[in-house]
Design a protein around this motif. Sequence first.
Motif, PDB file in Angstrom:
ATOM      1  N   LYS A  22       0.838  -1.192   0.000  1.00 36.61           N
ATOM      2  CA  LYS A  22       0.000   0.000   0.000  1.00 36.61           C
ATOM      3  C   LYS A  22       0.883   1.256   0.000  1.00 36.61           C
ATOM      4  O   LYS A  22       1.394   1.668   1.037  1.00 36.61           O
ATOM      5  CB  LYS A  22      -0.902  -0.008   1.235  1.00 36.61           C
ATOM      6  CG  LYS A  22      -1.772  -1.260   1.363  1.00 36.61           C
ATOM      7  CD  LYS A  22      -2.468  -1.334   2.705  1.00 36.61           C
ATOM      8  CE  LYS A  22      -3.232  -2.627   2.899  1.00 36.61           C
ATOM      9  NZ  LYS A  22      -3.821  -2.744   4.250  1.00 36.61           N
ATOM     10  N   GLU A  23       1.093   1.815  -1.183  1.00 37.63           N
ATOM     11  CA  GLU A  23       1.814   3.083  -1.349  1.00 37.63           C
ATOM     12  C   GLU A  23       3.154   3.090  -0.606  1.00 37.63           C
ATOM     13  O   GLU A  23       3.423   3.932   0.254  1.00 37.63           O
ATOM     14  CB  GLU A  23       0.938   4.256  -0.907  1.00 37.63           C
ATOM     15  CG  GLU A  23      -0.328   4.393  -1.736  1.00 37.63           C
ATOM     16  CD  GLU A  23      -1.059   5.695  -1.492  1.00 37.63           C
ATOM     17  OE1 GLU A  23      -0.778   6.374  -0.485  1.00 37.63           O
ATOM     18  OE2 GLU A  23      -1.920   6.052  -2.329  1.00 37.63           O
ATOM     19  N   VAL A  24       3.995   2.134  -0.968  1.00 37.76           N
ATOM     20  CA  VAL A  24       5.296   1.971  -0.318  1.00 37.76           C
ATOM     21  C   VAL A  24       6.327   2.903  -0.942  1.00 37.76           C
ATOM     22  O   VAL A  24       6.538   2.892  -2.157  1.00 37.76           O
ATOM     23  CB  VAL A  24       5.772   0.502  -0.422  1.00 37.76           C
ATOM     24  CG1 VAL A  24       7.226   0.367   0.009  1.00 37.76           C
ATOM     25  CG2 VAL A  24       4.873  -0.396   0.419  1.00 37.76           C
ATOM     26  N   ASP A  25       6.958   3.703  -0.117  1.00 39.22           N
ATOM     27  CA  ASP A  25       8.040   4.596  -0.545  1.00 39.22           C
ATOM     28  C   ASP A  25       9.333   4.166   0.147  1.00 39.22           C
ATOM     29  O   ASP A  25       9.427   4.225   1.373  1.00 39.22           O
ATOM     30  CB  ASP A  25       7.757   6.051  -0.148  1.00 39.22           C
ATOM     31  CG  ASP A  25       6.558   6.646  -0.874  1.00 39.22           C
ATOM     32  OD1 ASP A  25       6.109   6.039  -1.865  1.00 39.22           O
ATOM     33  OD2 ASP A  25       6.078   7.697  -0.437  1.00 39.22           O
ATOM     34  N   ILE A  26      10.313   3.722  -0.641  1.00 40.47           N
ATOM     35  CA  ILE A  26      11.626   3.408  -0.076  1.00 40.47           C
ATOM     36  C   ILE A  26      12.710   3.892  -1.030  1.00 40.47           C
ATOM     37  O   ILE A  26      12.463   4.128  -2.218  1.00 40.47           O
ATOM     38  CB  ILE A  26      11.822   1.898   0.192  1.00 40.47           C
ATOM     39  CG1 ILE A  26      11.848   1.110  -1.131  1.00 40.47           C
ATOM     40  CG2 ILE A  26      10.771   1.356   1.137  1.00 40.47           C
ATOM     41  CD1 ILE A  26      12.312  -0.319  -0.962  1.00 40.47           C
ATOM     42  N   ILE A 211      14.061  -1.511   7.170  1.00 41.20           N
ATOM     43  CA  ILE A 211      12.693  -1.142   6.816  1.00 41.20           C
ATOM     44  C   ILE A 211      11.764  -2.074   7.587  1.00 41.20           C
ATOM     45  O   ILE A 211      11.890  -3.298   7.492  1.00 41.20           O
ATOM     46  CB  ILE A 211      12.442  -1.310   5.305  1.00 41.20           C
ATOM     47  CG1 ILE A 211      13.371  -0.409   4.491  1.00 41.20           C
ATOM     48  CG2 ILE A 211      10.984  -1.025   4.959  1.00 41.20           C
ATOM     49  CD1 ILE A 211      13.353  -0.713   3.009  1.00 41.20           C
ATOM     50  N   ARG A 212      10.857  -1.509   8.369  1.00 40.42           N
ATOM     51  CA  ARG A 212       9.888  -2.320   9.116  1.00 40.42           C
ATOM     52  C   ARG A 212       8.509  -2.146   8.499  1.00 40.42           C
ATOM     53  O   ARG A 212       8.046  -1.023   8.312  1.00 40.42           O
ATOM     54  CB  ARG A 212       9.895  -1.932  10.597  1.00 40.42           C
ATOM     55  CG  ARG A 212      11.241  -2.218  11.255  1.00 40.42           C
ATOM     56  CD  ARG A 212      11.240  -1.973  12.746  1.00 40.42           C
ATOM     57  NE  ARG A 212      12.569  -2.186  13.297  1.00 40.42           N
ATOM     58  CZ  ARG A 212      13.035  -3.353  13.725  1.00 40.42           C
ATOM     59  NH1 ARG A 212      12.250  -4.419  13.668  1.00 40.42           N
ATOM     60  NH2 ARG A 212      14.263  -3.459  14.208  1.00 40.42           N
ATOM     61  N   MET A 213       7.865  -3.294   8.193  1.00 38.91           N
ATOM     62  CA  MET A 213       6.588  -3.284   7.490  1.00 38.91           C
ATOM     63  C   MET A 213       5.485  -3.933   8.317  1.00 38.91           C
ATOM     64  O   MET A 213       5.732  -4.798   9.150  1.00 38.91           O
ATOM     65  CB  MET A 213       6.714  -4.026   6.152  1.00 38.91           C
ATOM     66  CG  MET A 213       7.694  -3.388   5.176  1.00 38.91           C
ATOM     67  SD  MET A 213       7.718  -4.246   3.570  1.00 38.91           S
ATOM     68  CE  MET A 213       6.036  -3.913   2.992  1.00 38.91           C
ATOM     69  N   LEU A 214       4.251  -3.520   8.042  1.00 40.70           N
ATOM     70  CA  LEU A 214       3.062  -4.119   8.637  1.00 40.70           C
ATOM     71  C   LEU A 214       1.890  -3.893   7.695  1.00 40.70           C
ATOM     72  O   LEU A 214       1.668  -2.765   7.238  1.00 40.70           O
ATOM     73  CB  LEU A 214       2.775  -3.503  10.011  1.00 40.70           C
ATOM     74  CG  LEU A 214       1.558  -4.072  10.757  1.00 40.70           C
ATOM     75  CD1 LEU A 214       1.812  -5.533  11.139  1.00 40.70           C
ATOM     76  CD2 LEU A 214       1.253  -3.236  11.995  1.00 40.70           C
ATOM     77  N   ASP A 215       1.175  -4.954   7.389  1.00 39.99           N
ATOM     78  CA  ASP A 215      -0.029  -4.864   6.548  1.00 39.99           C
ATOM     79  C   ASP A 215       0.231  -4.124   5.237  1.00 39.99           C
ATOM     80  O   ASP A 215      -0.567  -3.288   4.801  1.00 39.99           O
ATOM     81  CB  ASP A 215      -1.162  -4.173   7.303  1.00 39.99           C
ATOM     82  CG  ASP A 215      -1.640  -4.988   8.498  1.00 39.99           C
ATOM     83  OD1 ASP A 215      -1.494  -6.231   8.466  1.00 39.99           O
ATOM     84  OD2 ASP A 215      -2.141  -4.383   9.454  1.00 39.99           O
ATOM     85  N   GLY A 216       1.369  -4.432   4.596  1.00 45.64           N
ATOM     86  CA  GLY A 216       1.656  -3.869   3.290  1.00 45.64           C
ATOM     87  C   GLY A 216       2.169  -2.457   3.292  1.00 45.64           C
ATOM     88  O   GLY A 216       2.349  -1.861   2.229  1.00 45.64           O
ATOM     89  N   GLN A 217       2.435  -1.888   4.478  1.00 46.88           N
ATOM     90  CA  GLN A 217       2.899  -0.519   4.574  1.00 46.88           C
ATOM     91  C   GLN A 217       4.237  -0.448   5.309  1.00 46.88           C
ATOM     92  O   GLN A 217       4.554  -1.307   6.127  1.00 46.88           O
ATOM     93  CB  GLN A 217       1.870   0.331   5.314  1.00 46.88           C
ATOM     94  CG  GLN A 217       0.530   0.447   4.609  1.00 46.88           C
ATOM     95  CD  GLN A 217      -0.484   1.217   5.417  1.00 46.88           C
ATOM     96  OE1 GLN A 217      -0.828   0.823   6.528  1.00 46.88           O
ATOM     97  NE2 GLN A 217      -0.960   2.331   4.874  1.00 46.88           N
TER      98      GLN A 217
END
Length: 222
Positions: A22-26, A211-217
């Motif tokens: 969901k709208e991932v910016d890296i 980078i730590r992610m949760l529920d696609g974000q």
Amino acid sequence: MIKTEKLTKVFRTTEVETSALKEVDIEVRAGEFVAIMGPSGCGKSTLLNILGLLDNPTDGRYSLNEIAVENMNENQRTTQRKGRIGFVFQSFNLIDELTVFENIELPLLYMRISKEERRRKVDAALERMQITHRAKHFPQQLSGGQQQRVAIARAVVANPQLILADEPTGNLDSKTGREVMNLLKELNAEGTTVVMVTHSEENAREAHRTIRMLDGQVLMYS
């Protein structure tokens, strides 16, 4: 080297729609070692597959070495992957019917490199991973650690700019896992960019950033 903007991935069936990203910016700079962490199902592997040009996002932008790649077709993605990206997986992904030498040689065959040059490169990768004595063996004749060394040798044989590793120590005991992490760190110290998915806080501490992610974000990028 890597930059994504509002990267989104939706998987659809006739009955279900699942938002994996969901709208991932890296952003990952050349020469960095970046870890991606988060619970199972949070989108880590989906993100890695898109970064490795194994899949396209549903929406958003992705540039690799300043080249927009988000809408490339399969042939174009394959061309971009060749010699530029190496993959290391938790399950090793070796071909049982091929010897260690032949498994490592595969990326070079796709690049249409001469037989003599292929042998030189494979021999160098075997020596580096300390598995020269296993060159004629088949994957099922190796320990888990040896299979992962073969997988890393295959990933680096073409001297890629980027290595993507998905839980590279997940199927290994702690000692062998540490050896694999040391190999990845050595490659990174020589200038190869590494992006690694991991559940291990210890492994993540070896990276420059996490980078730590949760529920696609993305929750945090430190």
